[in-house]
Design a protein around this motif. Structure first.
Motif, PDB file in Angstrom:
ATOM      1  N   LEU A  76       0.824  -1.207   0.000  1.00  0.00           N
ATOM      2  CA  LEU A  76       0.000   0.000   0.000  1.00  0.00           C
ATOM      3  C   LEU A  76       0.862   1.263   0.000  1.00  0.00           C
ATOM      4  O   LEU A  76       0.640   2.174  -0.802  1.00  0.00           O
ATOM      5  CB  LEU A  76      -0.934  -0.006   1.217  1.00  0.00           C
ATOM      6  N   VAL A  77       1.861   1.328   0.846  1.00  0.00           N
ATOM      7  CA  VAL A  77       2.746   2.497   0.894  1.00  0.00           C
ATOM      8  C   VAL A  77       3.517   2.626  -0.421  1.00  0.00           C
ATOM      9  O   VAL A  77       3.658   3.732  -0.958  1.00  0.00           O
ATOM     10  CB  VAL A  77       3.700   2.411   2.104  1.00  0.00           C
ATOM     11  N   ALA A  78       3.988   1.517  -0.966  1.00  0.00           N
ATOM     12  CA  ALA A  78       4.716   1.561  -2.239  1.00  0.00           C
ATOM     13  C   ALA A  78       3.816   2.081  -3.361  1.00  0.00           C
ATOM     14  O   ALA A  78       4.280   2.813  -4.249  1.00  0.00           O
ATOM     15  CB  ALA A  78       5.262   0.176  -2.591  1.00  0.00           C
ATOM     16  N   THR A  79       2.543   1.725  -3.335  1.00  0.00           N
ATOM     17  CA  THR A  79       1.597   2.229  -4.338  1.00  0.00           C
ATOM     18  C   THR A  79       1.472   3.747  -4.242  1.00  0.00           C
ATOM     19  O   THR A  79       1.549   4.449  -5.256  1.00  0.00           O
ATOM     20  CB  THR A  79       0.213   1.571  -4.156  1.00  0.00           C
ATOM     21  N   LEU A  80       1.304   4.269  -3.034  1.00  0.00           N
ATOM     22  CA  LEU A  80       1.164   5.715  -2.852  1.00  0.00           C
ATOM     23  C   LEU A  80       2.444   6.455  -3.238  1.00  0.00           C
ATOM     24  O   LEU A  80       2.401   7.474  -3.932  1.00  0.00           O
ATOM     25  CB  LEU A  80       0.784   6.025  -1.404  1.00  0.00           C
ATOM     26  N   VAL A  81       3.582   5.948  -2.819  1.00  0.00           N
ATOM     27  CA  VAL A  81       4.858   6.570  -3.172  1.00  0.00           C
ATOM     28  C   VAL A  81       5.087   6.489  -4.681  1.00  0.00           C
ATOM     29  O   VAL A  81       5.563   7.441  -5.302  1.00  0.00           O
ATOM     30  CB  VAL A  81       6.020   5.910  -2.398  1.00  0.00           C
ATOM     31  N   GLY A  82       4.697   5.368  -5.277  1.00  0.00           N
ATOM     32  CA  GLY A  82       4.843   5.213  -6.729  1.00  0.00           C
ATOM     33  C   GLY A  82       4.027   6.237  -7.497  1.00  0.00           C
ATOM     34  O   GLY A  82       4.516   6.836  -8.461  1.00  0.00           O
ATOM     35  N   TRP A  83       2.784   6.456  -7.092  1.00  0.00           N
ATOM     36  CA  TRP A  83       1.958   7.464  -7.761  1.00  0.00           C
ATOM     37  C   TRP A  83       2.556   8.850  -7.582  1.00  0.00           C
ATOM     38  O   TRP A  83       2.575   9.667  -8.509  1.00  0.00           O
ATOM     39  CB  TRP A  83       0.525   7.441  -7.228  1.00  0.00           C
ATOM     40  N   ASN A  84       3.046   9.136  -6.376  1.00  0.00           N
ATOM     41  CA  ASN A  84       3.635  10.448  -6.121  1.00  0.00           C
ATOM     42  C   ASN A  84       4.868  10.669  -7.007  1.00  0.00           C
ATOM     43  O   ASN A  84       5.025  11.730  -7.613  1.00  0.00           O
ATOM     44  CB  ASN A  84       3.999  10.579  -4.644  1.00  0.00           C
ATOM     45  N   TRP A  85       5.724   9.683  -7.101  1.00  0.00           N
ATOM     46  CA  TRP A  85       6.910   9.788  -7.952  1.00  0.00           C
ATOM     47  C   TRP A  85       6.500   9.921  -9.421  1.00  0.00           C
ATOM     48  O   TRP A  85       7.060  10.749 -10.147  1.00  0.00           O
ATOM     49  CB  TRP A  85       7.814   8.562  -7.779  1.00  0.00           C
ATOM     50  N   ALA A  86       5.526   9.134  -9.854  1.00  0.00           N
ATOM     51  CA  ALA A  86       5.075   9.190 -11.252  1.00  0.00           C
ATOM     52  C   ALA A  86       4.518  10.569 -11.599  1.00  0.00           C
ATOM     53  O   ALA A  86       4.775  11.098 -12.692  1.00  0.00           O
ATOM     54  CB  ALA A  86       4.024   8.102 -11.513  1.00  0.00           C
ATOM     55  N   MET A  87       3.766  11.172 -10.687  1.00  0.00           N
ATOM     56  CA  MET A  87       3.216  12.505 -10.949  1.00  0.00           C
ATOM     57  C   MET A  87       4.329  13.555 -11.005  1.00  0.00           C
ATOM     58  O   MET A  87       4.305  14.445 -11.859  1.00  0.00           O
ATOM     59  CB  MET A  87       2.184  12.878  -9.885  1.00  0.00           C
ATOM     60  N   ASP A  88       5.311  13.454 -10.109  1.00  0.00           N
ATOM     61  CA  ASP A  88       6.439  14.382 -10.158  1.00  0.00           C
ATOM     62  C   ASP A  88       7.215  14.231 -11.466  1.00  0.00           C
ATOM     63  O   ASP A  88       7.566  15.222 -12.108  1.00  0.00           O
ATOM     64  CB  ASP A  88       7.384  14.157  -8.971  1.00  0.00           C
ATOM     65  N   TRP A  89       7.500  13.003 -11.849  1.00  0.00           N
ATOM     66  CA  TRP A  89       8.245  12.748 -13.080  1.00  0.00           C
ATOM     67  C   TRP A  89       7.468  13.245 -14.299  1.00  0.00           C
ATOM     68  O   TRP A  89       8.023  13.931 -15.156  1.00  0.00           O
ATOM     69  CB  TRP A  89       8.537  11.248 -13.229  1.00  0.00           C
ATOM     70  N   TYR A  92       7.421  16.984 -14.564  1.00  0.00           N
ATOM     71  CA  TYR A  92       8.713  17.497 -15.022  1.00  0.00           C
ATOM     72  C   TYR A  92       8.872  17.295 -16.531  1.00  0.00           C
ATOM     73  O   TYR A  92       9.355  18.156 -17.241  1.00  0.00           O
ATOM     74  CB  TYR A  92       9.850  16.792 -14.277  1.00  0.00           C
ATOM     75  N   ARG A  93       8.393  16.157 -17.005  1.00  0.00           N
ATOM     76  CA  ARG A  93       8.614  15.763 -18.404  1.00  0.00           C
ATOM     77  C   ARG A  93       7.614  16.388 -19.376  1.00  0.00           C
ATOM     78  O   ARG A  93       7.971  16.721 -20.492  1.00  0.00           O
ATOM     79  CB  ARG A  93       8.525  14.239 -18.481  1.00  0.00           C
ATOM     80  N   TYR A  94       6.355  16.543 -18.939  1.00  0.00           N
ATOM     81  CA  TYR A  94       5.295  16.990 -19.851  1.00  0.00           C
ATOM     82  C   TYR A  94       4.608  18.246 -19.311  1.00  0.00           C
ATOM     83  O   TYR A  94       4.103  18.241 -18.195  1.00  0.00           O
ATOM     84  CB  TYR A  94       4.244  15.886 -20.041  1.00  0.00           C
ATOM     85  N   ASN A  95       4.564  19.292 -20.139  1.00  0.00           N
ATOM     86  CA  ASN A  95       3.946  20.552 -19.725  1.00  0.00           C
ATOM     87  C   ASN A  95       2.468  20.383 -19.394  1.00  0.00           C
ATOM     88  O   ASN A  95       1.971  20.981 -18.443  1.00  0.00           O
ATOM     89  CB  ASN A  95       4.108  21.619 -20.804  1.00  0.00           C
ATOM     90  N   TRP A  96       1.732  19.578 -20.165  1.00  0.00           N
ATOM     91  CA  TRP A  96       0.294  19.429 -19.917  1.00  0.00           C
ATOM     92  C   TRP A  96       0.042  18.769 -18.566  1.00  0.00           C
ATOM     93  O   TRP A  96      -0.932  19.106 -17.894  1.00  0.00           O
ATOM     94  CB  TRP A  96      -0.397  18.679 -21.063  1.00  0.00           C
ATOM     95  N   VAL A  97       0.920  17.872 -18.137  1.00  0.00           N
ATOM     96  CA  VAL A  97       0.767  17.255 -16.817  1.00  0.00           C
ATOM     97  C   VAL A  97       1.073  18.284 -15.738  1.00  0.00           C
ATOM     98  O   VAL A  97       0.358  18.388 -14.746  1.00  0.00           O
ATOM     99  CB  VAL A  97       1.669  16.012 -16.663  1.00  0.00           C
ATOM    100  N   ARG A  98       2.146  19.075 -15.939  1.00  0.00           N
ATOM    101  CA  ARG A  98       2.495  20.111 -14.969  1.00  0.00           C
ATOM    102  C   ARG A  98       1.340  21.099 -14.800  1.00  0.00           C
ATOM    103  O   ARG A  98       1.019  21.510 -13.695  1.00  0.00           O
ATOM    104  CB  ARG A  98       3.767  20.837 -15.385  1.00  0.00           C
TER     105      ARG A  98
END
Length: 178
Positions: A76-89, A92-98
């Motif tokens: 469960l914690v890995a899932t939450l941390v994974g989503w957080n990292w994916a959103m940050d990445w 950073y990578r795509y303007n529309w996501v930012r």
């Protein structure tokens, strides 16, 4: 009392179910915090901390179901941390996501004039704004070219340059109308 390591590391709830529950609650809380709650002026108050603790407590059962083992907690914690990292990445990578992840800056003062509807929308009081301006060494609205609430909740200020404005006025006066 003996330690049953196998019981701590077994799964009573499917890891896939934990990932789905964690993902659903991550996105619900992300959207709630991004679009519903106000940005603050760069500080975290007692009410903000209390709200986060209560949200965490209220969402815990929905995320976890009835998990009881360390292995399930890790998934469960890995899932939450994974989503957080994916959103940050992705931000950073795509303007529309930012643009989706971060709220846009909001102009609060333009050329010495308050933008009242933006102050109301961001729930920034005039005393809060004036305190932020004083923190930037400005004590009068007339000295502000632009003040914006930034995505992180801080207020950035661009000082009006009196010499530049006066120079522009002098230049405009001297331009022949032809």
């Amino acid at each position: 009392m003996t330690l049953d390591l196998a019981a701590l590391l077994r799964f009573d709830v499917s890891p896939l179910e934990l990932v789905v529950r964690g993902s659903a609650m991550y996105w619900f809380l992300f959207l709630l915090l991004r679009f519903v709650l106000r940005r603050d002026t760069g500080s975290v108050g007692v009410a903000d901390i209390l709200l986060l603790v209560l949200i965490a407590d209220a969402s815990q059962n929905a995320m976890a179901g009835s998990y009881t083992t360390v292995a399930e907690g890790v998934v469960l914690v890995a899932t939450l941390v994974g989503w957080n990292w994916a959103m940050d990445w992705a931000g950073y990578r795509y303007n529309w996501v930012r643009r989706f992840v971060e709220p846009p800056p909001v102009v609060l003062v333009r050329h010495g004039h308050l933008i009242g509807h933006n102050l109301r929308r961001q729930l920034v009081t005039i005393p809060e704004l004036m305190a932020a301006l004083r923190a930037h060494g400005i004590d009068k609205l007339a000295d502000v070219k632009m003040a914006r609430m930034e995505p992180d909740g801080g207020i950035s200020v661009i000082r009006a340059d009196k010499r530049e404005d006066e120079g522009d006025d002098a230049h405009r006066k001297s331009v022949p109308l032809g």
